[in-house]
Scaffold this active site. Structure first.
Site, mmCIF file in Angstrom:
data_model
loop_
_atom_site.group_PDB
_atom_site.id
_atom_site.type_symbol
_atom_site.label_atom_id
_atom_site.label_comp_id
_atom_site.label_asym_id
_atom_site.label_seq_id
_atom_site.Cartn_x
_atom_site.Cartn_y
_atom_site.Cartn_z
ATOM 1 N N GLY A 182 0.824 -1.203 0.000
ATOM 2 C CA GLY A 182 0.000 0.000 0.000
ATOM 3 C C GLY A 182 0.857 1.252 0.000
ATOM 4 O O GLY A 182 2.035 1.205 0.346
ATOM 5 N N CYS B 68 5.133 -6.430 1.600
ATOM 6 C CA CYS B 68 5.556 -5.026 1.578
ATOM 7 C C CYS B 68 4.900 -4.239 2.722
ATOM 8 O O CYS B 68 5.261 -4.439 3.865
ATOM 9 C CB CYS B 68 5.305 -4.411 0.215
ATOM 10 S SG CYS B 68 6.291 -2.930 -0.059
ATOM 11 N N TYR B 69 3.901 -3.394 2.453
ATOM 12 C CA TYR B 69 3.220 -2.710 3.554
ATOM 13 C C TYR B 69 2.718 -3.745 4.553
ATOM 14 O O TYR B 69 2.750 -3.534 5.764
ATOM 15 C CB TYR B 69 2.039 -1.878 3.019
ATOM 16 C CG TYR B 69 1.351 -1.025 4.075
ATOM 17 C CD1 TYR B 69 1.679 0.322 4.232
ATOM 18 C CD2 TYR B 69 0.367 -1.569 4.911
ATOM 19 C CE1 TYR B 69 1.059 1.103 5.193
ATOM 20 C CE2 TYR B 69 -0.263 -0.793 5.873
ATOM 21 C CZ TYR B 69 0.088 0.544 6.016
ATOM 22 O OH TYR B 69 -0.535 1.315 6.964
ATOM 23 N N HIS C 187 7.345 -8.095 -3.869
ATOM 24 C CA HIS C 187 6.001 -8.385 -4.391
ATOM 25 C C HIS C 187 6.008 -9.686 -5.205
ATOM 26 O O HIS C 187 6.367 -9.664 -6.387
ATOM 27 C CB HIS C 187 5.525 -7.224 -5.286
ATOM 28 C CG HIS C 187 5.211 -5.995 -4.511
ATOM 29 N ND1 HIS C 187 3.963 -5.732 -4.013
ATOM 30 C CD2 HIS C 187 6.000 -4.963 -4.126
ATOM 31 C CE1 HIS C 187 3.980 -4.583 -3.363
ATOM 32 N NE2 HIS C 187 5.209 -4.098 -3.411
ATOM 33 N N GLU D 199 3.521 -11.189 -6.368
ATOM 34 C CA GLU D 199 2.388 -11.229 -7.301
ATOM 35 C C GLU D 199 2.706 -10.683 -8.685
ATOM 36 O O GLU D 199 1.958 -10.907 -9.624
ATOM 37 C CB GLU D 199 1.190 -10.480 -6.695
ATOM 38 C CG GLU D 199 1.341 -8.958 -6.539
ATOM 39 C CD GLU D 199 2.048 -8.519 -5.255
ATOM 40 O OE1 GLU D 199 2.856 -9.306 -4.707
ATOM 41 O OE2 GLU D 199 1.821 -7.379 -4.811
ATOM 42 N N GLY E 100 -25.717 -9.198 -26.214
ATOM 43 C CA GLY E 100 -25.055 -10.055 -27.189
ATOM 44 C C GLY E 100 -23.558 -10.089 -26.928
ATOM 45 O O GLY E 100 -22.814 -10.799 -27.578
ATOM 46 N N ASP F 29 -20.312 -10.922 -21.447
ATOM 47 C CA ASP F 29 -20.699 -10.940 -20.033
ATOM 48 C C ASP F 29 -22.188 -11.194 -19.852
ATOM 49 O O ASP F 29 -22.597 -12.071 -19.096
ATOM 50 C CB ASP F 29 -20.324 -9.610 -19.357
ATOM 51 C CG ASP F 29 -18.895 -9.209 -19.648
ATOM 52 O OD1 ASP F 29 -18.110 -10.110 -19.982
ATOM 53 O OD2 ASP F 29 -18.581 -8.020 -19.555
ATOM 54 N N LYS G 195 -12.507 -11.563 -16.556
ATOM 55 C CA LYS G 195 -13.010 -11.763 -17.930
ATOM 56 C C LYS G 195 -12.601 -13.128 -18.515
ATOM 57 O O LYS G 195 -13.408 -13.795 -19.151
ATOM 58 C CB LYS G 195 -12.488 -10.646 -18.833
ATOM 59 C CG LYS G 195 -13.091 -10.620 -20.221
ATOM 60 C CD LYS G 195 -14.262 -9.683 -20.262
ATOM 61 C CE LYS G 195 -14.850 -9.539 -21.631
ATOM 62 N NZ LYS G 195 -15.938 -8.555 -21.648
HETATM 63 N N1 LIG Z 1 -28.120 -3.035 -26.459
HETATM 64 C C1 LIG Z 1 -28.271 -3.452 -25.202
HETATM 65 N N2 LIG Z 1 -29.439 -3.985 -24.787
HETATM 66 C C2 LIG Z 1 -29.608 -4.377 -23.511
HETATM 67 N N3 LIG Z 1 -28.651 -4.310 -22.579
HETATM 68 C C3 LIG Z 1 -27.472 -3.788 -22.928
HETATM 69 C C4 LIG Z 1 -27.207 -3.336 -24.253
HETATM 70 N N4 LIG Z 1 -25.925 -2.878 -24.289
HETATM 71 C C5 LIG Z 1 -25.423 -3.036 -23.056
HETATM 72 N N5 LIG Z 1 -26.341 -3.589 -22.238
HETATM 73 C C6 LIG Z 1 -26.173 -3.908 -20.798
HETATM 74 O O1 LIG Z 1 -25.053 -3.204 -20.301
HETATM 75 C C7 LIG Z 1 -24.132 -4.130 -19.703
HETATM 76 C C8 LIG Z 1 -22.709 -3.612 -19.860
HETATM 77 O O2 LIG Z 1 -22.242 -3.700 -21.168
HETATM 78 P P1 LIG Z 1 -20.816 -4.318 -21.454
HETATM 79 O O3 LIG Z 1 -20.478 -3.977 -22.862
HETATM 80 O O4 LIG Z 1 -19.892 -3.914 -20.360
HETATM 81 O O5 LIG Z 1 -21.023 -5.901 -21.250
HETATM 82 P P2 LIG Z 1 -21.451 -6.982 -22.329
HETATM 83 O O6 LIG Z 1 -22.010 -6.285 -23.508
HETATM 84 O O7 LIG Z 1 -22.325 -7.985 -21.671
HETATM 85 O O8 LIG Z 1 -20.108 -7.724 -22.666
HETATM 86 P P3 LIG Z 1 -18.851 -7.164 -23.532
HETATM 87 O O9 LIG Z 1 -17.964 -6.478 -22.509
HETATM 88 O O10 LIG Z 1 -18.240 -8.381 -24.092
HETATM 89 O O11 LIG Z 1 -19.365 -6.221 -24.575
HETATM 90 C C9 LIG Z 1 -24.406 -5.446 -20.409
HETATM 91 O O12 LIG Z 1 -23.983 -6.556 -19.632
HETATM 92 C C10 LIG Z 1 -25.905 -5.396 -20.559
HETATM 93 O O13 LIG Z 1 -26.512 -5.775 -19.339
HETATM 94 N N1 LIG Z 2 4.595 -1.144 -1.946
HETATM 95 C C1 LIG Z 2 4.370 -0.920 -0.647
HETATM 96 O O1 LIG Z 2 3.620 -1.632 0.013
HETATM 97 C C2 LIG Z 2 5.044 0.285 -0.056
HETATM 98 C C3 LIG Z 2 4.905 0.363 1.433
HETATM 99 C C4 LIG Z 2 5.381 1.696 2.002
HETATM 100 N N2 LIG Z 2 4.526 2.754 1.501
HETATM 101 C C5 LIG Z 2 6.851 1.927 1.592
HETATM 102 O O2 LIG Z 2 7.173 2.847 0.896
HETATM 103 O O3 LIG Z 2 7.685 1.178 2.010
#
Ligand SMILES: Nc1ncnc2c1ncn2[C@@H]1O[C@H](COP(=O)(O)OP(=O)(O)OP(=O)(O)O)[C@@H](O)[C@H]1O
Ligand SMILES: NC(=O)CC[C@H](N)C(=O)O
Ligand SMILES: O=c1[nH]c(=O)c2[nH+]cn([C@@H]3O[C@H](COP(=O)(O)O)[C@@H](O)[C@H]3O)c2[nH]1
Ligand SMILES: [Mg+2]
Length: 524
Positions: free
Chosen positions: A61, A88-89, A175, A177, A231, A234, A380
């Site tokens: 952090g 780290c932190y 880190h 990760e 379509g 998600d 995703k």
């Molecule tokens: N034309 C539409 N009709 C109905 N709902 C929509 C439409 N466009 C977007 N949405 C809603 O908005 C949400 C957010 O859109 P977003 O583009 O982030 O996701 P997605 O379309 O499901 O997937 P992707 O990220 O692959 O495009 C969708 O999951 C859906 O619920």
């Molecule tokens: N990356 C971190 O967690 C940094 C911790 C703290 N802020 C430092 O400078 O040491």
């Protein structure tokens, strides 16, 4: 009874976020070896958790533990009787909690350092060699906390690794990760699997069963659910899960807002309705959207108008549905992903309000409907894997994302039917050529933008004076940063030639070679 949560079903490592830019990567890495992990803000009270973690990781952090307003962990973490790892932190916090001095180091340490494993028997360092690790700190633990021993060191950090094995508390300054820490993943696996004994059962097959049961429990035997589907990946995956869980008590609604891609509404109707058997209504609201967009050129205004109109259309459609039970629709499905949740819960600092989970998504505000978000724990790529397992076609699962405001934010300036038609045709040709060249899956997202500037050309000995298409193609893993895709010149030449020849109203084509940052993916 405790609510059915994913963390009640799968062994879970709790990641407490102190605001590091790398915090979500800890969760990501653990899931890569099938251990489920969930991130919560560092202010989480342990008594308020509905589940017991198998282990806890304290992230890095930006604060210094000795600052007046620095965030501190709920000490109950150390009473849970599960292993704790501080990064780290997190290490500095462990030292602080154990009344050990932490202060500003003489030297800052950003970037690679060499790890020296001092205690080869320490289970955290099993199969970890002296190797490169990534450092990002200025503060330093000055003494060894009582009851701890040194497990690793680096040139600038004598307490690069410390452990109190009796209490199973571990701290590391680097880190693990980030991928630059070459053996970081081994270390995280040692912690989660060998030390915490978390089972490696997190996979999408197990998740489907768990989630279907959870949805059935939540919705009960009668209630009905609506959901907006686009379509896109998600919403389709969320809809398919819902369909498996409650069948025709789920009503999917797709809105044709007049700014979808060429043939999109018809294609979605076919793939979702006929192909996947989802109970889908396509609402043609193109006139309503385009009328409201008349004369509007400001990008933010366009987005707001589209967002609000979506809500109106959606509410109107929902009111038309009459559930068999005679009651009103009770639930709303949203395709919220884990990165959206992380954004809203991530710990940004003591002075900033931490948004809560119902603010995520925000398709409809002030609604009586209760939210169902089956994907809110997933990244995703996990959603895509889930989509494949649910039998959704490979083509749909790997579609490039398409924004809700659609072509309206890709026609710069005023959005008219004529302008949308030009942008649509150019986009269609571009994507068609990308697919033909076998590049679609190598690119994260590609689209054409119509620029409202005119340029002089010559076609068939005639002077032309028409608009410009800008092509965009990017490579990215998380859409937060992105780079432009290095097409072969011959490919760009072909696309440009086709667009100028086949799309009336376009005299010139350019290729956008700006990364994000400083640009964004979309032009508006
Ligand atoms: N034309 C539409 N009709 C109905 N709902 C929509 C439409 N466009 C977007 N949405 C809603 O908005 C949400 C957010 O859109 P977003 O583009 O982030 O996701 P997605 O379309 O499901 O997937 P992707 O990220 O692959 O495009 C969708 O999951 C859906 O619920
Ligand atoms: N990356 C971190 O967690 C940094 C911790 C703290 N802020 C430092 O400078 O040491
Ligand atoms: O559903 C959406 N509604 C929106 O309003 C929206 N704006 C941007 N995007 C998508 O988000 C990713 C990052 O885009 P930016 O770099 O332009 O912010 C890219 O994938 C964009 O297509 C949206 N998706
Ligand atoms: Mg979309």
């Amino acid at each position: 009874m405790a609510p059915v949560e994913v963390s009640n079903v799968f062994d879970t490592i709790l990641v407490l976020d102190f605001g590091s830019q790398y915090s979500h990567l800890i969760t990501r890495r653990l899931r890569e070896f099938n251990v489920y992990a969930e991130m919560l803000p560092c202010t989480q009270k342990i008594a308020e958790l509905h589940w017991k973690p198998k282990g806890v990781i304290l992230s890095g952090g930006p604060y210094s533990v000795y600052e007046k307003d620095a965030p501190h962990v709920d000490k109950a973490v150390f009473e849970l009787g599960v292993p704790v790892l501080g990064i780290c932190y997190g290490l500095q916090e462990i030292a602080w909690v154990n009344e050990t001095e932490v202060g500003r180091g003489e030297k800052r340490e950003y970037g690679p350092a060499t790890l020296h494993v001092e205690d080869k028997a320490c289970p955290l360092f099993a199969n970890v060699d002296n190797s490169t690790v990534w450092m990002s700190h200025h503060d330093k633990v000055h003494n060894l906390p009582a009851g701890f021993k040194i497990t690793a060191s680096s040139e600038n950090s004598p307490f690069c690794g410390v452990a109190d094995e009796a209490r199973q508390i571990y701290g590391i300054q680097f880190h693990p990760e980030v991928t630059h820490s070459t053996q970081g993943k081994t270390l995280l696996r040692n912690f989660a699997v060998d030390i915490c004994k978390a089972s490696q059962s997190w996979n999408m097959e197990n998740f489907i069963d768990t989630e279907i049961n959870r949805i059935r429990d939540l919705v009960g035997p009668e209630a009905e659910v609506i959901g907006a589907v686009s379509g896109g990946v998600d919403s389709t995956v969320a809809a398919k899960l819902m369909d498996r869980a409650i069948g025709d008590r789920f009503h999917a609604i797709m809105v044709d807002n007049g700014v979808l891609r060429l043939n999109e509404a018809a294609t979605v109707k076919k793939t979702l309705g006929e192909g996947l058997g989802i109970n889908l209504t396509v609402v043609d609201a193109a006139d309503e959207f385009l009328d409201k967009l008349k004369g509007v050129t400001d990008p933010e205004k366009k987005r707001k108008i589209i967002g609000n109109t979506f809500i109106h259309v959606f509410e109107r459609e929902a009111a038309k549905i009459q559930p068999k039970s005679g009651k009103e629709i009770e639930f709303l499905l949203q395709g919220t992903l884990y990165p959206d949740v992380i954004e809203s819960i991530s710990f940004k600092g003591p002075s900033q309000t931490i948004k809560t989970h119902h603010n995520v998504g925000g398709l409809l505000e002030n609604m009586k409907l209760k939210l169902i978000e089956p994907l809110r724990e997933l990244f995703k790529d996990e959603v895509r894997e889930l989509g494949e397992l649910l039998g959704i076609s490979h083509e749909l699962v790997w579609r490039h994302p398409f924004p809700g405001p659609g072509i309206a934010i890709r026609v710069l300036g005023e959005v008219t039917r004529e302008q949308v038609a030009i942008a649509r045709k150019a986009d269609f040709i571009y994507i068609e050529e990308i697919k033909k060249a076998g590049l679609y899956n190598k690119i994260s997202q590609a689209f054409a933008c119509l620029l409202p500037v005119k340029s002089v050309g010559v076609m068939g000995d005639q002077r032309t004076y028409e608009q410009v298409i800008a092509l965009r193609a990017i490579e990215t893993t998380d859409f937060m940063t992105a780079d432009w895709f290095p097409f072969e010149h011959a490919f760009l030449k072909k696309v440009a030639s086709r667009i100028v020849n086949e799309v009336d109203g376009v005299a010139r084509v350019t290729y956008d070679i700006t990364s994000k940052p400083p640009a964004t993916v979309e032009w508006e």
